[in-house]
Design a protein around this motif. Structure first.
Motif, PDB file in Angstrom:
ATOM      1  N   GLY A   1       0.836  -1.194   0.000  1.00 59.97           N
ATOM      2  CA  GLY A   1       0.000   0.000   0.000  1.00 59.97           C
ATOM      3  C   GLY A   1       0.867   1.238   0.000  1.00 59.97           C
TER       4      GLY A   1
ATOM      5  N   ILE B   1      -4.868   2.035  -1.145  1.00 60.39           N
ATOM      6  CA  ILE B   1      -4.926   1.270  -2.391  1.00 60.39           C
ATOM      7  C   ILE B   1      -5.951   1.964  -3.280  1.00 60.39           C
TER       8      ILE B   1
ATOM      9  N   SER C   1      -7.525  -6.265  -3.673  1.00 63.89           N
ATOM     10  CA  SER C   1      -7.319  -6.348  -2.223  1.00 63.89           C
ATOM     11  C   SER C   1      -8.452  -7.133  -1.557  1.00 63.89           C
TER      12      SER C   1
END
Length: 230
Positions: free
Chosen positions: A38, A148, A157
């Protein structure tokens, strides 16, 4: 981060002290044995209001807005005009219409919030895809991970979450829920209590979920959750 690499992978909802944002600009989002890099960590807080228990199938639809013919901005403007003209009967009518519109919008945003948490709770990737707005402007911040951005990366994710080696459904309780709506944007703040089957402890996260209305339907566009220890 060398220290993070030495730590056994665990689900973010397990009780843990939050990582410090000052230790690194980049952190690693871990679920099971997988990881995704991230960007930047932030945190948020909520105020206590009430408790909501998210259950499967809850709030499958959103209240109808077909009977509302004017948007909030127009109603606010007309209300101010009526007050200035001392047309109090019209002002009272407009105030009632505005109240109905605002309550309807809050209910619809809470319904969208419930759909998001039902998808999370059940590890339902198809449902998770359907709850999110499309575009590069959407983003997610998972606890102890960075930002993200973009629909495709956000969905990757959640694929990691739904594919993790944990038994679904999870148990999720939401506390301290607040909802605010302004026009076609709304947000929900809450405290997430998450527990896996057979676990005796709860993971605690403060979360902010931002929603946008697209073609009359509410979609989540931002989910930001951070570890919370009392």
């Amino acid at each position: 981060m060398a220290a993070a690499a030495a730590t056994p992978a665990r689900a973010w909802w397990r009780t843990a002290a939050p990582a410090s944002a000052s230790t690194a600009a980049v952190s690693c989002f871990r679920v099971g044995a997988k990881s995704l890099t991230g960007l930047q960590m932030t945190s948020t807080r909520t105020n206590k209001v009430r408790t909501v228990h998210v259950k499967s199938g809850e709030a499958e639809g959103s209240p109808s807005t077909e009977s509302i013919t004017r948007d909030e901005e127009t109603l606010q403007r007309d209300l101010q005009t009526a007050i200035q003209e001392e047309d109090y009967a019209q002002a009272a009518k407009l105030r009632d219409e505005l109240r109905v519109l605002q309550e309807d919008s809050r209910s619809a945003v809470l319904a969208a919030n419930a759909r998001f948490y039902n998808a999370f709770k059940n590890g339902d990737l198809v449902a998770m895809h359907s709850t999110w707005a499309k575009g590069d402007h959407v983003y997610v911040v998972h606890p102890s991970a960075g930002r993200i951005s973009g629909y495709d990366m956000v969905m990757q994710s959640w694929e990691m979450v739904c594919d993790a080696d944990y038994e679904f459904p999870l148990q999720i309780d939401l506390q301290d829920v607040e909802v605010h709506v302004r026009g076609d944007l709304g947000y929900v703040t809450c405290l997430e209590l998450v527990k896996t089957k057979g676990s005796s402890s709860w993971g605690r996260q403060v979360a902010t979920n931002v929603f946008e209305k697209v073609d009359g339907k509410w979609f989540i566009c931002i989910h930001h959750a951070s570890h919370f220890d009392e």
